[in-house]
Design an enzyme around this catalytic site. Structure first.
Site, PDB file in Angstrom:
ATOM      1  N   GLY A 321      56.595 109.356  44.714  1.00 20.72           N
ATOM      2  CA  GLY A 321      56.693 107.974  44.250  1.00 20.72           C
ATOM      3  C   GLY A 321      56.279 107.841  42.794  1.00 20.72           C
ATOM      4  O   GLY A 321      56.882 107.078  42.029  1.00 20.72           O
ATOM      5  N   TRP A 324      59.112 109.205  40.649  1.00 23.97           N
ATOM      6  CA  TRP A 324      60.241 108.261  40.597  1.00 23.97           C
ATOM      7  C   TRP A 324      60.046 107.248  39.477  1.00 23.97           C
ATOM      8  O   TRP A 324      61.010 106.838  38.824  1.00 23.97           O
ATOM      9  CB  TRP A 324      60.369 107.525  41.934  1.00 23.97           C
ATOM     10  CG  TRP A 324      61.458 106.492  41.952  1.00 23.97           C
ATOM     11  CD1 TRP A 324      62.776 106.702  42.241  1.00 23.97           C
ATOM     12  CD2 TRP A 324      61.345 105.096  41.664  1.00 23.97           C
ATOM     13  NE1 TRP A 324      63.488 105.524  42.154  1.00 23.97           N
ATOM     14  CE2 TRP A 324      62.634 104.520  41.803  1.00 23.97           C
ATOM     15  CE3 TRP A 324      60.283 104.263  41.301  1.00 23.97           C
ATOM     16  CZ2 TRP A 324      62.870 103.160  41.594  1.00 23.97           C
ATOM     17  CZ3 TRP A 324      60.528 102.919  41.092  1.00 23.97           C
ATOM     18  CH2 TRP A 324      61.805 102.379  41.237  1.00 23.97           C
ATOM     19  N   HIS A 325      58.810 106.855  39.234  1.00 19.41           N
ATOM     20  CA  HIS A 325      58.543 105.838  38.223  1.00 19.41           C
ATOM     21  C   HIS A 325      58.760 106.345  36.801  1.00 19.41           C
ATOM     22  O   HIS A 325      59.073 105.552  35.908  1.00 19.41           O
ATOM     23  CB  HIS A 325      57.105 105.315  38.361  1.00 19.41           C
ATOM     24  CG  HIS A 325      56.922 104.359  39.490  1.00 19.41           C
ATOM     25  ND1 HIS A 325      56.595 104.755  40.761  1.00 19.41           N
ATOM     26  CD2 HIS A 325      57.041 103.011  39.547  1.00 19.41           C
ATOM     27  CE1 HIS A 325      56.503 103.701  41.552  1.00 19.41           C
ATOM     28  NE2 HIS A 325      56.773 102.621  40.840  1.00 19.41           N
ATOM     29  N   GLY A 326      58.567 107.615  36.564  1.00 16.86           N
ATOM     30  CA  GLY A 326      58.734 108.081  35.196  1.00 16.86           C
ATOM     31  C   GLY A 326      58.552 109.572  35.058  1.00 16.86           C
ATOM     32  O   GLY A 326      57.907 110.229  35.882  1.00 16.86           O
ATOM     33  N   PHE A 499      62.560 102.365  34.646  1.00 20.87           N
ATOM     34  CA  PHE A 499      62.536 103.378  35.690  1.00 20.87           C
ATOM     35  C   PHE A 499      63.896 103.544  36.356  1.00 20.87           C
ATOM     36  O   PHE A 499      64.086 104.429  37.134  1.00 20.87           O
ATOM     37  CB  PHE A 499      61.485 103.035  36.757  1.00 20.87           C
ATOM     38  CG  PHE A 499      60.120 102.783  36.176  1.00 20.87           C
ATOM     39  CD1 PHE A 499      59.631 103.572  35.150  1.00 20.87           C
ATOM     40  CD2 PHE A 499      59.332 101.742  36.636  1.00 20.87           C
ATOM     41  CE1 PHE A 499      58.374 103.339  34.612  1.00 20.87           C
ATOM     42  CE2 PHE A 499      58.072 101.522  36.107  1.00 20.87           C
ATOM     43  CZ  PHE A 499      57.602 102.318  35.086  1.00 20.87           C
TER      44      PHE A 499
END
Length: 499
Positions: A321, A324-326, A499
């Site tokens: 997770g 996924w954000h960066g 994102f």
């Protein structure tokens, strides 16, 4: 093209006006075309928008072919794996190529890897993180539950490119979208709820998140120059900003969906009123949290493969997770941090029977909520840091950066004469660390943050109380317009759009 921009207001007004004048059977087609236009216009340039829209169509065609095969072939598992890998490779190339190259350079110090970003220019397609996850979910769900009507190509494309949720979510499943088809008719209740959501979103984004962003940005830009109180306040400020920014834009996205007749899933439910980390992630960015649970945590074995494997699965899931954000070490640290917290909570529940749900004691519940908010605010440092070095500098500075830190350090090293010499020119205490400016904005924003959390926790009662009182909606709308006109500052970019 954010929902609070003039360009989006013009675009939405045109699309909305035409949409309801069309016959019902033509509305989905028009919405599909409008979403394509939105994708192109919302990209950084029209030329890049056209290029990435063609790329988007090719990816969707391959995904639909895989979906069709999953639903119709005798051996669907291979096609499901193909769809997952296709989206993972597409997302990985555009979003993580430079990051993987940086990791290779950090490990090997080979000069070629340092030159790659100058040799190869890669731009990030609009909404690639969101639509990749949606199509992975569509493929896996089709494999797990192959019943139901087969989705046509045009319907599938409409689901993936649906513009109200394209750039900020929530991350839709096929059931979230197609349950609305056949019920797209004008509805006063939906319009009223949409209007309240739009008002809520505008206030959160423009009047709370954006002013806070301007206050804390200098601190995150140069954490070594600020005292520890400013560093702590910046962390709390970003926790407030990211909630109001993202939940505000999600409110606006759901509002736009409702205006077109689509009931979209809720993405936030007063998350920072949670007494545990587990509950927080069940109430924050809910569509992503449940996606990670269903397509990462459960396939890893969930909690069914032993105690230590459960802890590892939680850490892996939250780290995914974070990634996924960066594409940065900071996001890996953020995801790992929360994975460890969730694993430790699970340990306390399993070993000591700790109850991580709401307590009957209001005082204990309040203290737990404040503790979780502090944990979240600390993680905001990892999430917001401009680089791994500044992340470490910020975290260490919370302990070390007293206002006289530099002066004390020079004195202890025997270089106090430097400060004395400089003070002859600049005045006394030239090495005092800076303090955050406009701290009162953090206080105002915190009050707004609390109010909107309370509203989210009481939304059903408030909607029931306001039903039939059209005058109340008009008053709220007029007050919001005047407040934005009088109090708004320069609107910042959407945090989650990157994102």
């Amino acid at each position: 093209m954010l929902y609070n921009s003039i360009l989006f207001f013009v675009f939405f007004s045109i699309v909305y006006s035409i949409y309801w004048f069309l016959p019902e059977k033509r509305r989905s087609d028009f919405l599909l075309i409008s979403s394509g236009v939105f994708y192109i216009v919302a990209s950084s340039t029209i030329l890049s928008g056209i290029y990435f829209f063609l790329h988007f169509l090719i990816i969707v065609l391959f995904n639909y072919f895989a979906y069709f095969k999953i639903r119709t072939s005798a051996k669907p598992k291979g096609w499901m794996i193909f769809a997952v890998l296709l989206n993972a490779v597409n997302l990985g190339f555009f979003k993580y190529f430079y990051f993987m190259n940086r990791i290779l350079f950090d490990l090997t110090k080979y000069p070629f890897f340092d030159e790659v970003p100058r040799i190869l220019q890669i731009s990030l397609p609009l909404a690639v993180s969101f639509y990749s996850f949606q199509m992975i979910a569509a493929a896996v769900d089709a494999y797990r539950k192959p019943e139901g009507e087969l989705i046509g190509l045009k319907q599938y494309l409409g689901f993936v490119i649906f513009f109200p949720v394209l750039i900020v979510g929530p991350i839709l499943r096929t059931k979230d979208y197609f349950v609305n088809i056949g019920h797209l008719s004008p509805d006063k209740d939906k319009i009223v709820r949409a209007s309240y959501l739009m008002i809520s979103g505008l206030i959160k984004k423009i009047l709370i998140a954006d002013p806070v962003a301007g206050v804390i940005a200098p601190v995150f830009g140069n954490p070594g120059q600020y005292d520890n109180l400013s560093l702590v306040l910046a962390a709390f400020g970003y926790a407030i900003q990211v909630y109001c920014d993202f939940s505000g834009l999600t409110d606006m996205a759901r509002a736009v969906g409702l205006y077109f007749g689509f009931e979209l899933p809720e993405n936030f439910n007063a998350p920072l009123f949670s007494p545990s980390g587990r509950e927080l992630w069940q109430r924050w960015h809910m569509s992503l949290s449940f996606w990670l649970r269903d397509y990462i945590y459960f396939p890893l074995g969930g909690s069914k493969k032993g105690e230590w494997r459960t802890y590892l699965n939680l850490i892996i899931t939250m780290t995914v997770g974070g990634v996924w954000h960066g594409a940065d070490y900071t996001f890996i640290a953020w995801g790992f941090y929360w994975g460890v917290i969730l694993a430790f909570e699970r340990f306390l529940v399993g070993k000591f029977g700790w109850n991580d749900e709401d307590s009957k004691s209001k005082i204990l519940n309040f203290l737990r909520i404040q503790f979780v908010f502090c944990l979240f605010s600390f993680s905001a440092i990892l999430f917001r840091a401009n680089s791994a070095a500044k992340m470490v500098q910020h975290v260490v500075g919370i302990v070390t950066n007293t206002q006289n830190y530099l002066s004390t350090s020079l004195q202890s090293l025997g270089f106090g004469w430097i400060e004395n010499s400089i003070s002859l020119v600049t005045g006394p205490s030239p090495f005092l660390l800076e303090s955050m400016k406009n701290i009162e904005k953090i206080g105002y924003s915190y009050l707004g943050f609390i109010v909107f959390h309370w509203i989210q926790s009481r939304k059903d009662l408030l909607l029931q109380w306001g039903r039939g009182k059209d005058w109340l909606l008009v008053i709220c709308g007029v007050v919001t317009v005047f407040a934005i006109a009088l109090l708004s500052e320069d609107s910042g970019a959407c945090i989650y759009c990157q994102f």
